[in-house]
Design an enzyme around this catalytic site. Structure first.
Site, PDB file in Angstrom:
ATOM      1  N   PHE A  57      31.580  19.930  -5.640  1.00 26.34           N
ATOM      2  CA  PHE A  57      31.356  21.015  -4.800  1.00 26.34           C
ATOM      3  C   PHE A  57      32.843  21.625  -4.243  1.00 26.34           C
ATOM      4  CE2 PHE A  57      30.526  23.376  -0.829  1.00 26.34           C
ATOM      5  CZ  PHE A  57      29.550  24.283  -1.414  1.00 26.34           C
ATOM      6  N   GLU A  58      33.687  20.507  -4.234  1.00 28.60           N
ATOM      7  CA  GLU A  58      35.013  20.658  -3.431  1.00 28.60           C
ATOM      8  C   GLU A  58      36.203  21.015  -4.608  1.00 28.60           C
ATOM      9  OE1 GLU A  58      32.454  18.846  -0.701  1.00 28.60           O
ATOM     10  OE2 GLU A  58      32.960  17.820  -2.557  1.00 28.60           O
TER      11      GLU A  58
ATOM     12  N   ALA B 235      30.896  15.051 -12.305  1.00 26.88           N
ATOM     13  CA  ALA B 235      29.850  14.484 -12.923  1.00 26.88           C
ATOM     14  C   ALA B 235      28.725  14.727 -11.784  1.00 26.88           C
ATOM     15  CB  ALA B 235      29.827  13.027 -13.331  1.00 26.88           C
TER      16      ALA B 235
ATOM     17  N   ILE C 176      24.550  14.611 -11.503  1.00 25.23           N
ATOM     18  CA  ILE C 176      23.408  13.990 -12.278  1.00 25.23           C
ATOM     19  C   ILE C 176      22.284  14.372 -11.433  1.00 25.23           C
ATOM     20  CG2 ILE C 176      22.309  11.924 -12.990  1.00 25.23           C
ATOM     21  CD1 ILE C 176      25.326  10.700 -13.023  1.00 25.23           C
TER      22      ILE C 176
ATOM     23  N   THR D  78      15.994  16.249  -5.945  1.00 22.52           N
ATOM     24  CA  THR D  78      16.032  17.465  -5.005  1.00 22.52           C
ATOM     25  C   THR D  78      16.687  18.370  -5.629  1.00 22.52           C
ATOM     26  OG1 THR D  78      18.171  16.685  -4.093  1.00 22.52           O
ATOM     27  CG2 THR D  78      16.211  15.855  -2.967  1.00 22.52           C
TER      28      THR D  78
ATOM     29  N   HIS E  13      19.770  19.745  -4.799  1.00 18.51           N
ATOM     30  CA  HIS E  13      20.858  19.579  -4.589  1.00 18.51           C
ATOM     31  C   HIS E  13      21.773  19.775  -6.036  1.00 18.51           C
ATOM     32  CE1 HIS E  13      24.365  18.419  -2.362  1.00 18.51           C
ATOM     33  NE2 HIS E  13      24.733  17.414  -3.411  1.00 18.51           N
TER      34      HIS E  13
ATOM     35  N   PHE F  69      36.633  23.702 -17.378  1.00 14.06           N
ATOM     36  CA  PHE F  69      35.344  23.379 -16.404  1.00 14.06           C
ATOM     37  C   PHE F  69      34.863  22.076 -17.129  1.00 14.06           C
ATOM     38  CE2 PHE F  69      30.813  23.165 -15.446  1.00 14.06           C
ATOM     39  CZ  PHE F  69      30.858  23.335 -14.187  1.00 14.06           C
TER      40      PHE F  69
ATOM     41  N   ARG G 216      28.508  10.726 -22.461  1.00 14.97           N
ATOM     42  CA  ARG G 216      29.498  11.740 -22.726  1.00 14.97           C
ATOM     43  C   ARG G 216      30.863  11.276 -22.214  1.00 14.97           C
ATOM     44  NH1 ARG G 216      24.623  13.163 -22.787  1.00 14.97           N
ATOM     45  NH2 ARG G 216      23.589  14.939 -23.795  1.00 14.97           N
TER      46      ARG G 216
END
Length: 158
Positions: free
Chosen positions: A62-63, A85, A87, A91, A93, A118, A132
């Site tokens: 997110f940062e 990453a 996963i 929820t 989130h 990205f 991966r």
């Protein structure tokens, strides 16, 4: 008709920043290793004393956009690579983090004119993420190749 493409040649002078999420660092460290290996094999100095590459750690995916934005605005880097990453859990989130990270990174790239790769894995399981970021198929290598190509392409069109 002109065909404009990036190449992987003459990339040894490229200035690169990697912004990497610490969350799920079992995975992101492997992506970073693959990334650095590719860059090194293409002539970029990835040593601790290098002035060609910097690595910035952030708490989570997110940062990634905010630090990518600040690094891109310095004018020091020709291309950025984001590594993370995310996963899927039980929820929503996952959906929020992936959506905001991808939109944020795309926005920063468009607004600054600096290509940002990205490199955020989005998987349903840890096993998928490990596959991966593994020895046989480390997407960190692919993200670095994309960075080399985009760095070259930007030089060709500007």
């Amino acid at each position: 008709m002109a065909t404009i493409e990036g190449t992987f040649e003459k990339s040894s002078s490229l200035k690169v920043a990697i912004v990497i999420a610490r969350f799920n660092d079992l995975i992101t460290n492997k992506l970073l290793s693959g990334c650095l290996d590719c860059l090194s094999r293409h002539g970029i100095d990835v040593s601790e004393s290098s002035n060609q590459i910097d690595v910035a750690w952030v708490p989570g995916s997110f940062e990634l956009p905010i630090i990518s934005q600040e690094l891109a605005r310095t004018g020091k880097y020709e291309v950025l690579i984001t590594l993370g990453a995310v996963i899927r859990g039980d929820t929503p989130h996952f959906d929020v983090v992936v959506s905001e990270a991808s939109k944020g990174i795309a926005t920063v790239s468009r607004e600054t004119g600096v290509p940002i790769i990205f490199g955020v894995l989005t998987t349903d399981t840890m096993q998928q993420a490990l596959e991966r970021a593994g020895i046989k198929n480390n997407l960190g290598w692919s993200y670095a190749l994309q960075a080399l190509e985009m760095g070259s392409l930007m030089k060709a069109v500007t």
